[in-house]
Design an enzyme around this catalytic site. Structure first.
Site, PDB file in Angstrom:
ATOM      1  N   GLU A  92      12.348 -13.061  -5.311  1.00  0.00           N
ATOM      2  CA  GLU A  92      12.781 -12.246  -4.180  1.00  0.00           C
ATOM      3  C   GLU A  92      12.202 -12.775  -2.867  1.00  0.00           C
ATOM      4  OE1 GLU A  92      13.765  -8.025  -6.300  1.00  0.00           O
ATOM      5  OE2 GLU A  92      11.792  -8.154  -5.400  1.00  0.00           O
ATOM      6  N   CYS A 105       9.795 -13.748   4.488  1.00  0.00           N
ATOM      7  CA  CYS A 105       8.680 -13.758   3.538  1.00  0.00           C
ATOM      8  C   CYS A 105       9.195 -14.456   2.281  1.00  0.00           C
ATOM      9  CB  CYS A 105       8.284 -12.307   3.260  1.00  0.00           C
ATOM     10  SG  CYS A 105       6.967 -12.161   2.048  1.00  0.00           S
ATOM     11  N   CYS A 112       3.094 -14.644 -11.141  1.00  0.00           N
ATOM     12  CA  CYS A 112       1.848 -15.125 -10.545  1.00  0.00           C
ATOM     13  C   CYS A 112       0.761 -15.102 -11.611  1.00  0.00           C
ATOM     14  CB  CYS A 112       1.441 -14.221  -9.376  1.00  0.00           C
ATOM     15  SG  CYS A 112      -0.054 -14.763  -8.518  1.00  0.00           S
ATOM     16  N   CYS A 116      -4.046  -9.868  -9.805  1.00  0.00           N
ATOM     17  CA  CYS A 116      -4.615  -8.812  -8.948  1.00  0.00           C
ATOM     18  C   CYS A 116      -4.035  -7.463  -9.416  1.00  0.00           C
ATOM     19  CB  CYS A 116      -4.264  -9.065  -7.487  1.00  0.00           C
ATOM     20  SG  CYS A 116      -4.849 -10.659  -6.878  1.00  0.00           S
ATOM     21  N   CYS A 119      -1.072  -5.483  -7.541  1.00  0.00           N
ATOM     22  CA  CYS A 119       0.139  -6.219  -7.165  1.00  0.00           C
ATOM     23  C   CYS A 119       1.170  -6.218  -8.292  1.00  0.00           C
ATOM     24  CB  CYS A 119      -0.256  -7.654  -6.790  1.00  0.00           C
ATOM     25  SG  CYS A 119       1.164  -8.680  -6.372  1.00  0.00           S
ATOM     26  N   CYS A 336       4.616  -5.827   0.821  1.00  0.00           N
ATOM     27  CA  CYS A 336       3.569  -6.624   0.189  1.00  0.00           C
ATOM     28  C   CYS A 336       3.274  -6.129  -1.218  1.00  0.00           C
ATOM     29  CB  CYS A 336       2.268  -6.523   0.984  1.00  0.00           C
ATOM     30  SG  CYS A 336       2.383  -7.155   2.626  1.00  0.00           S
TER      31      CYS A 336
HETATM   32  N1  SAH Z   1      -0.870 -14.781  -3.501  1.00  0.00           N
HETATM   33  C1  SAH Z   1      -0.934 -14.613  -2.099  1.00  0.00           C
HETATM   34  C2  SAH Z   1       0.323 -14.068  -1.445  1.00  0.00           C
HETATM   35  C3  SAH Z   1       1.033 -12.909  -2.072  1.00  0.00           C
HETATM   36  S1  SAH Z   1       0.577 -11.269  -1.713  1.00  0.00           S
HETATM   37  C4  SAH Z   1      -2.124 -13.751  -1.721  1.00  0.00           C
HETATM   38  O1  SAH Z   1      -2.767 -13.217  -2.606  1.00  0.00           O
HETATM   39  O2  SAH Z   1      -2.448 -13.659  -0.552  1.00  0.00           O
HETATM   40  C5  SAH Z   1       0.634 -11.028  -0.016  1.00  0.00           C
HETATM   41  C6  SAH Z   1      -0.287  -9.888   0.437  1.00  0.00           C
HETATM   42  O3  SAH Z   1       0.114  -8.641  -0.130  1.00  0.00           O
HETATM   43  C7  SAH Z   1      -1.724 -10.113  -0.005  1.00  0.00           C
HETATM   44  O4  SAH Z   1      -2.583  -9.944   1.073  1.00  0.00           O
HETATM   45  C8  SAH Z   1      -1.956  -9.014  -1.023  1.00  0.00           C
HETATM   46  O5  SAH Z   1      -3.297  -8.615  -1.040  1.00  0.00           O
HETATM   47  C9  SAH Z   1      -1.022  -7.919  -0.528  1.00  0.00           C
HETATM   48  N2  SAH Z   1      -0.646  -6.930  -1.556  1.00  0.00           N
HETATM   49  C10 SAH Z   1      -0.473  -7.146  -2.874  1.00  0.00           C
HETATM   50  N3  SAH Z   1      -0.146  -5.994  -3.505  1.00  0.00           N
HETATM   51  C11 SAH Z   1      -0.103  -5.027  -2.549  1.00  0.00           C
HETATM   52  C12 SAH Z   1       0.190  -3.623  -2.556  1.00  0.00           C
HETATM   53  N4  SAH Z   1       0.501  -2.977  -3.676  1.00  0.00           N
HETATM   54  N5  SAH Z   1       0.133  -2.966  -1.385  1.00  0.00           N
HETATM   55  C13 SAH Z   1      -0.167  -3.611  -0.231  1.00  0.00           C
HETATM   56  N6  SAH Z   1      -0.435  -4.912  -0.168  1.00  0.00           N
HETATM   57  C14 SAH Z   1      -0.410  -5.630  -1.310  1.00  0.00           C
END
Ligand code: SAH
Length: 348
Positions: A92, A105, A112, A116, A119, A336
């Protein structure tokens, strides 16, 4: 099977066509259609001879396997696409509109590997890296869609699915095509790469003289807290992360931005704020607070608005530049950390 046009550098495309006996000006016409006029179908390249258009169409494609699904936010400010790749994988991307900016974006991996907990992409696990062409195609498609309104993508954020720095070579090849003046021409100052902190690859950016805006997903100010939500912290703890960030800052001559996903009861305490302020002491970077977007992990919720404001005030009063990013695309699950969650659950 047709080859993906964007998997080839423009120089490689030129050589293939020169070998075929095409004239230089024809190649320039082709590249102009692709990179400057946002066309993604060879048949629309009206000034090319039919035989060349047919040959290109038989051998190359600039399209995804199926017509992408497209979800537009009610206010029209964000649009999410789901692209099906040749092996059936779905990725996406999101277009975010604000004033004169059109930010795309992009995704860099299917799923991934970093795990985390907050996410949704992480829940897919790691499926595969995207090729350079698959990364660039997201931009070509978005630009093509914007032709109608006579717009183009102005900014790129590598904040979609995946960890771009873990797909290093393909990321770098894509970056060259995205930013090269004679190609898509999006300046390096308008390209942000977000990373959870893959330190050896931040070092590689320096070693290979690759200038981009860097964003670090910090999300926590103590190792214990950070490791609990971001397993990568076990490998690269905060002190090492900060040391590497300082090196990149020196290289680029500009501070990085830190992202901080604010999660109720997990990282929004006064203590957490104080530790953050301490971490920023002597470092000029800014903090971007992203209140947690909808997340299917039990126990993880977004703090109430007044707590978000309170936390950001603590940080601000501690002398750190702070912004709260109410991230775009929430109504369409395009914010995000939300990408591909629904596709996985078969809801689309
Ligand atoms: N792998 C990369 C980019 C992908 S995530 C990274 O970790 O930076 C992009 C951003 O979205 C990151 O800062 C991550 O911390 C944030 N993010 C992930 N899950 C989220 C959520 N449920 N709510 C808000 N931000 C989130």
């Amino acid at each position: 099977m047709k080859k993906l046009f964007f998997d080839y550098t423009p120089a490689e495309i030129s050589n293939i066509l020169l070998d075929r006996g095409e004239k230089k000006f024809r190649i320039n016409q082709l590249l102009d259609w692709v990179y400057k006029k946002s066309v993604i179908s060879f048949y629309e390249m009206k000034n090319l001879p039919t035989s060349l258009r047919e040959w290109l169409n038989e051998n190359f494609t600039m399209m995804f396997e199926k017509a992408p699904y497209l979800v537009t936010a009610p206010n029209g400010d964000s649009m999410k696409f789901g692209f099906t790749l040749s092996d059936g994988a779905v990725i996406e991307s999101v277009i975010l509109k604000s004033r004169d900016r059109r930010t795309l974006c992009v995704s860099s991996q299917v799923g991934c590997a970093l795990g985390c907990t907050f996410c949704e992409t992480a829940k897919l696990g790691f499926i595969r890296n995207l090729s350079a062409g698959e990364i660039v195609m997201q931009l070509a498609y978005a630009n093509n869609l914007l032709i109608k309104s006579e717009e183009r993508i102005t900014n790129i954020v590598f904040m979609g699915m995946g960890e771009a720095l873990s797909n290093f070579e393909n990321f770098v090849q894509a970056l060259e095509i995205i930013s090269g003046e004679e190609f898509f021409g999006i300046g390096r100052r308008k390209i942000t790469v977000s990373t959870a902190g893959v330190l050896p690859n931040i070092q590689k950016l320096i070693d290979r003289n690759i200038l981009v805006k860097l964003a670090i997903s910090l999300n926590s100010s103590s190792d214990e807290e950070r490791s609990a939500v971001m397993p990568i912290n076990n490998r690269y703890p905060i002190s090492e992360l900060m040391a590497q960030v300082r090196k990149y800052t020196e290289f680029r001559g500009q501070p990085v931005t830190f992202e901080y996903v604010l999660i109720k009861g997990k990282n929004d305490s006064r203590d957490a704020a104080d530790r953050l302020i301490k971490l920023f002491r002597g470092y000029p970077g800014k903090l971007n607070i992203i209140p947690l977007n909808d997340c299917t992990t039990e126990g993880l919720v977004r703090p109430e608005e007044n707590f978000i404001d309170q936390f950001s005030k603590w940080i601000h009063d501690g002398g750190v530049t702070v912004t709260v990013r109410r991230s775009g695309g929430q109504e369409i699950d395009g914010a995000c950390g939300q990408l591909a969650g629904k596709a996985k659950r078969g809801e689309i």
